[in-house]
Every structure is written in C-alpha cells, then in structure tokens.
Design a protein around this motif. Structure first.
Motif, PDB file in Angstrom:
ATOM      1  N   ARG A 185      -0.641  -2.020  -0.341  1.00 33.49           N
ATOM      2  CA  ARG A 185      -1.033  -0.997   0.636  1.00 33.49           C
ATOM      3  C   ARG A 185       0.007  -0.544   1.635  1.00 33.49           C
ATOM      4  N   LEU A 186       0.223   0.628   1.599  1.00 38.60           N
ATOM      5  CA  LEU A 186       1.329   1.489   2.529  1.00 38.60           C
ATOM      6  C   LEU A 186       0.846   1.143   3.905  1.00 38.60           C
ATOM      7  N   GLY A 187       1.881   1.028   4.776  1.00 39.09           N
ATOM      8  CA  GLY A 187       1.624   0.667   6.217  1.00 39.09           C
ATOM      9  C   GLY A 187       2.847   0.624   7.007  1.00 39.09           C
ATOM     10  N   GLU A 188       2.666   0.219   8.067  1.00 36.64           N
ATOM     11  CA  GLU A 188       3.775   0.057   9.220  1.00 36.64           C
ATOM     12  C   GLU A 188       4.035  -1.417   9.084  1.00 36.64           C
ATOM     13  N   TYR A 189       5.104  -2.095   8.972  1.00 37.71           N
ATOM     14  CA  TYR A 189       5.168  -3.696   8.847  1.00 37.71           C
ATOM     15  C   TYR A 189       6.509  -4.036   9.598  1.00 37.71           C
ATOM     16  N   GLY A 190       6.774  -3.059  10.676  1.00 36.71           N
ATOM     17  CA  GLY A 190       7.902  -3.585  11.502  1.00 36.71           C
ATOM     18  C   GLY A 190       9.299  -3.877  10.730  1.00 36.71           C
ATOM     19  N   SER A 191       9.677  -4.857  11.052  1.00 34.02           N
ATOM     20  CA  SER A 191      11.062  -5.393  10.381  1.00 34.02           C
ATOM     21  C   SER A 191      10.874  -6.204   9.211  1.00 34.02           C
ATOM     22  N   ALA A 192       9.703  -6.421   8.742  1.00 36.01           N
ATOM     23  CA  ALA A 192       9.210  -7.331   7.532  1.00 36.01           C
ATOM     24  C   ALA A 192       9.751  -6.645   6.269  1.00 36.01           C
ATOM     25  N   VAL A 193      10.139  -7.390   5.507  1.00 41.48           N
ATOM     26  CA  VAL A 193      10.625  -6.974   4.157  1.00 41.48           C
ATOM     27  C   VAL A 193       9.605  -6.942   3.113  1.00 41.48           C
ATOM     28  N   VAL A 194       8.930  -5.853   2.520  1.00 45.20           N
ATOM     29  CA  VAL A 194       7.789  -5.625   1.803  1.00 45.20           C
ATOM     30  C   VAL A 194       7.944  -5.960   0.351  1.00 45.20           C
ATOM     31  N   PHE A 195       7.365  -6.734  -0.333  1.00 44.36           N
ATOM     32  CA  PHE A 195       7.117  -6.961  -1.477  1.00 44.36           C
ATOM     33  C   PHE A 195       5.947  -6.604  -2.217  1.00 44.36           C
ATOM     34  N   ARG A 196       6.023  -5.624  -3.440  1.00 44.30           N
ATOM     35  CA  ARG A 196       4.831  -4.981  -3.932  1.00 44.30           C
ATOM     36  C   ARG A 196       4.343  -5.768  -5.317  1.00 44.30           C
ATOM     37  N   PRO A 197       3.152  -6.364  -5.183  1.00 48.64           N
ATOM     38  CA  PRO A 197       2.854  -7.192  -6.366  1.00 48.64           C
ATOM     39  C   PRO A 197       2.177  -6.006  -7.558  1.00 48.64           C
ATOM     40  N   LYS A 198       2.410  -6.406  -8.773  1.00 50.61           N
ATOM     41  CA  LYS A 198       2.164  -5.710  -9.819  1.00 50.61           C
ATOM     42  C   LYS A 198       0.623  -5.961 -10.296  1.00 50.61           C
ATOM     43  N   ASN A 199      -0.350  -5.427  -9.454  1.00 50.60           N
ATOM     44  CA  ASN A 199      -1.591  -5.966  -9.632  1.00 50.60           C
ATOM     45  C   ASN A 199      -2.449  -4.820  -9.767  1.00 50.60           C
ATOM     46  N   LEU A 200      -2.257  -3.434  -9.829  1.00 46.10           N
ATOM     47  CA  LEU A 200      -3.002  -2.298  -9.998  1.00 46.10           C
ATOM     48  C   LEU A 200      -3.178  -1.963 -11.165  1.00 46.10           C
ATOM     49  N   VAL A 201      -4.388  -1.745 -11.786  1.00 48.10           N
ATOM     50  CA  VAL A 201      -4.408  -0.945 -13.262  1.00 48.10           C
ATOM     51  C   VAL A 201      -5.177   0.380 -12.804  1.00 48.10           C
ATOM     52  N   ILE A 202      -4.607   1.367 -13.529  1.00 50.52           N
ATOM     53  CA  ILE A 202      -5.249   2.739 -13.487  1.00 50.52           C
ATOM     54  C   ILE A 202      -5.824   3.103 -14.838  1.00 50.52           C
ATOM     55  N   GLY A 203      -7.319   3.192 -14.672  1.00 54.05           N
ATOM     56  CA  GLY A 203      -8.103   3.704 -15.930  1.00 54.05           C
ATOM     57  C   GLY A 203      -7.997   5.172 -15.904  1.00 54.05           C
ATOM     58  N   VAL A 204      -7.517   5.787 -17.293  1.00 56.08           N
ATOM     59  CA  VAL A 204      -7.457   7.161 -17.464  1.00 56.08           C
ATOM     60  C   VAL A 204      -8.196   7.573 -18.490  1.00 56.08           C
ATOM     61  N   GLY A 205      -9.158   8.592 -18.202  1.00 60.05           N
ATOM     62  CA  GLY A 205      -9.597   9.347 -19.052  1.00 60.05           C
ATOM     63  C   GLY A 205      -9.241  10.761 -19.060  1.00 60.05           C
ATOM     64  N   CYS A 206      -9.046  11.519 -20.148  1.00 57.84           N
ATOM     65  CA  CYS A 206      -8.364  12.908 -20.133  1.00 57.84           C
ATOM     66  C   CYS A 206      -8.787  13.686 -21.205  1.00 57.84           C
ATOM     67  N   ASN A 207      -8.835  15.140 -21.102  1.00 55.75           N
ATOM     68  CA  ASN A 207      -9.025  16.027 -22.102  1.00 55.75           C
ATOM     69  C   ASN A 207      -7.692  15.908 -23.000  1.00 55.75           C
ATOM     70  N   ARG A 208      -7.959  16.482 -24.339  1.00 55.21           N
ATOM     71  CA  ARG A 208      -6.771  16.569 -25.263  1.00 55.21           C
ATOM     72  C   ARG A 208      -5.655  17.623 -24.486  1.00 55.21           C
ATOM     73  N   GLY A 209      -4.393  17.366 -24.888  1.00 55.44           N
ATOM     74  CA  GLY A 209      -3.233  18.057 -24.420  1.00 55.44           C
ATOM     75  C   GLY A 209      -2.968  18.098 -22.925  1.00 55.44           C
ATOM     76  N   VAL A 210      -3.599  17.190 -22.208  1.00 57.51           N
ATOM     77  CA  VAL A 210      -3.201  17.064 -20.708  1.00 57.51           C
ATOM     78  C   VAL A 210      -1.603  17.134 -20.377  1.00 57.51           C
TER      79      VAL A 210
END
Length: 309
Positions: A185-210
């Motif tokens: 999550r985005l936010g203000e974390y002061g002087s802390a070092v922020v690590f991002r976990p690889k834990n989000l999956v994006i489901g995608v449905g789309c038209n042909r040729g998008v």
C-alpha cells in the motif's frame, strides 16, 4: 552459475585447471590479457575466479563496473589457494558463497569483508530477495544496511507473512515504529525503508486487439485509486483464449511479470464472482478477470472487484 577462471603464473594456471575440472559450470577463459578477457566475458559469466594479485584484478575490472544489481561476482585467489577473497558482488552476486566454495576446494581460507557477514547479521538485500520483496529505494536500502551494522538491529512492520525473520530484525506492532515497512500500500512511512511484497495478481479480460497503452492506463488508474504499488504486482491472469493476445502479452512483458492462463471450465468452478453476461456469451465463462485472479493467487481474497474501462 557460469564461472570464468583466469590465471597468469604457471602455478596459477595449474590451480585454474584443477578448479575447472571439478567445479560444475566453470570454464577456463584466459585467452589474452586479463583486462581484455574480463571485458569480453563480463556479461556472459555470473562470476570470475582470478588467480593472481588483487591489484591486477582491481585495475582490470574498474572500467566494467555498473552496480551490484548487474555486476558478476569476482573472487581473487593466490596461486597456492591459501586465500579466496570475495572482491565484488559478495551478496547479490554470490561472491561470498563462491569464495567459501573455492576455499573449501583448495584447502584454504575464505576472506569475507562484508560487514553484515563479519558481524553475523543478515544481509538485507539477500533477505529481501529470498522473501520476494522489492525495495523502493536503493539509497534507503544502503542506509538501512548501514544502520543494521552500526546498531545491531532494525525494527520491522509487515502487512504480509514473512517466512524468515533473522537475528537483527525485530517485529513491531505498527509502521510508525518501524525502520522497515513491508506493504503493498502507498502511504507516508516517515524515514522507514519500504519493501514491496510481490503479492498482487491482476485478472484481465479484454477485447481482441486491445492496445498495450490502454492496459497500462487502466492498471495505473486502478492502482492510484486503490493506493497500491505497482512494484507489488506478482503476475497477470486471464483466460487461455487470450494466450496470443499481443497487447496483453506486451503488457506483461513491460511490467516484467508472467501471465497465468485458465480454461473456461476452471474459471466456472470459482464461486462468488460477479457473473458477466458478455463473458458467458463470448467465451462461455461466468467471468474472466475475477476468477482468473483468484485462481492464480490461490486465494479467496478479492482485494478489488472487477472494474471496466
């Protein structure tokens, strides 16, 4: 691990031949001068064993250095095999491990100078890699590593499960108390070092040729609205009928992630998702985006429901 071995003296060349014969993935690469050989193989090898004086190696590699995320590791060994010095990329590049391996084979001593190893503390970059975490700031990671060495400990707050919490990392109850914050999550974390976990999956449905640009736009809008970091995207997911969709494949490639594809029967077995009449009509599935994301994540936690653009 592909290792290039170089030597100069007759004794060094004998040791190089012995190491090449017993070390899997190693290769004698001495074809011309040291500097020329290293420059030629610099991008082909994961590491180098240089059996020669340290000063020769330092002068030879100086013009080639780009950063620890890119440089191969370099281990310098004397021709008697008494010392194996981890000279470059000791942590991420595997130089410290290679030095220990070479020393064991030669009956010598590894020389490790990275402070965290010397003090018995965790290497933050290696720990993050093992936990599949991405640090937002290289400078922040450097500062945190220095503080860990200087003080012996750092406080850590994580919104996800951390499989391994080594000595020196102390869990705390909130991000305001932490030197390190692990969150998608985005936010203000002061002087802390922020690590991002690889834990989000994006489901995608789309038209042909998008167009790939539209996929980037939709993803960007969604992540800004939800206050999520794109660095936490683990992968995309869709129906198998889209496994040749040029825009979708390009989108994944530009994000640097993979795509999981599922057939309609797999998608239809996922309960509790929003039924899409369009998806039923065109591909025979109750939906694509939501069930594909849940299947790929192996989770029932739908963080954001289906959105349309």
């Amino acid at each position: 691990m592909k290792i290039g071995i170089l030597a100069i003296t007759a004794g060094g060349k004998r040791l190089a031949a012995d190491l090449a014969a017993i070390m899997e993935g190693s290769l004698l690469v001495q074809e011309e001068g040291v500097a020329q050989t290293l420059a030629r193989y610099w991008r082909e090898m994961d590491g180098f064993i240089c059996i020669m004086a340290t000063g020769i190696v330092v002068r030879a590699i100086a013009p080639l250095l780009q950063g620890k995320e890119h440089d191969p590791c370099v281990v310098v060994v004397d021709e008697l095999g008494r010392h194996a010095v981890s000279l470059l990329s000791g942590h991420l590049g595997g130089g410290n491990d290679l030095a220990c391996r070479v020393a064991a084979l030669c009956g010598g001593e590894p020389v490790i100078t990275t402070a965290s190893d010397t003090l018995g503390l965790v290497s933050l970059d290696l720990w993050a890699k093992a936990q599949n975490l991405v640090c937002e700031s290289k400078q922040g990671l450097t500062r945190a590593s220095a503080r860990l060495v200087n003080t012996g400990s750092l406080t850590l707050y994580a919104e996800v499960h951390i499989a391994s919490l080594p000595r020196g990392l102390v869990p705390v109850a909130g991000p305001e108390l932490a030197d390190i914050v692990v969150t998608c999550r985005l936010g203000e974390y002061g002087s802390a070092v922020v690590f991002r976990p690889k834990n989000l999956v994006i489901g995608v449905g789309c038209n042909r040729g998008v167009p790939v640009a539209e996929l980037h736009q939709a993803c960007g809008e969604l992540f800004r609205e939800q206050g999520l970091s794109a660095l936490s995207i683990r992968n995309l997911a869709s129906i198998d009928l889209k496994d040749d969709e040029i825009g979708l494949l390009a989108f994944a490639q530009e994000l640097g992630v993979g795509i999981d594809f599922f057939n309609k029967d797999e998608l239809n077995r996922v309960a509790g998702v929003a039924v899409s009449e369009a998806a039923l009509h065109h591909v025979g599935a109750v939906g694509v985006a939501e069930p594909a994301a849940l299947l790929s994540a192996q989770s029932n936690d739908l963080l954001v429901g289906k959105r349309k653009w």
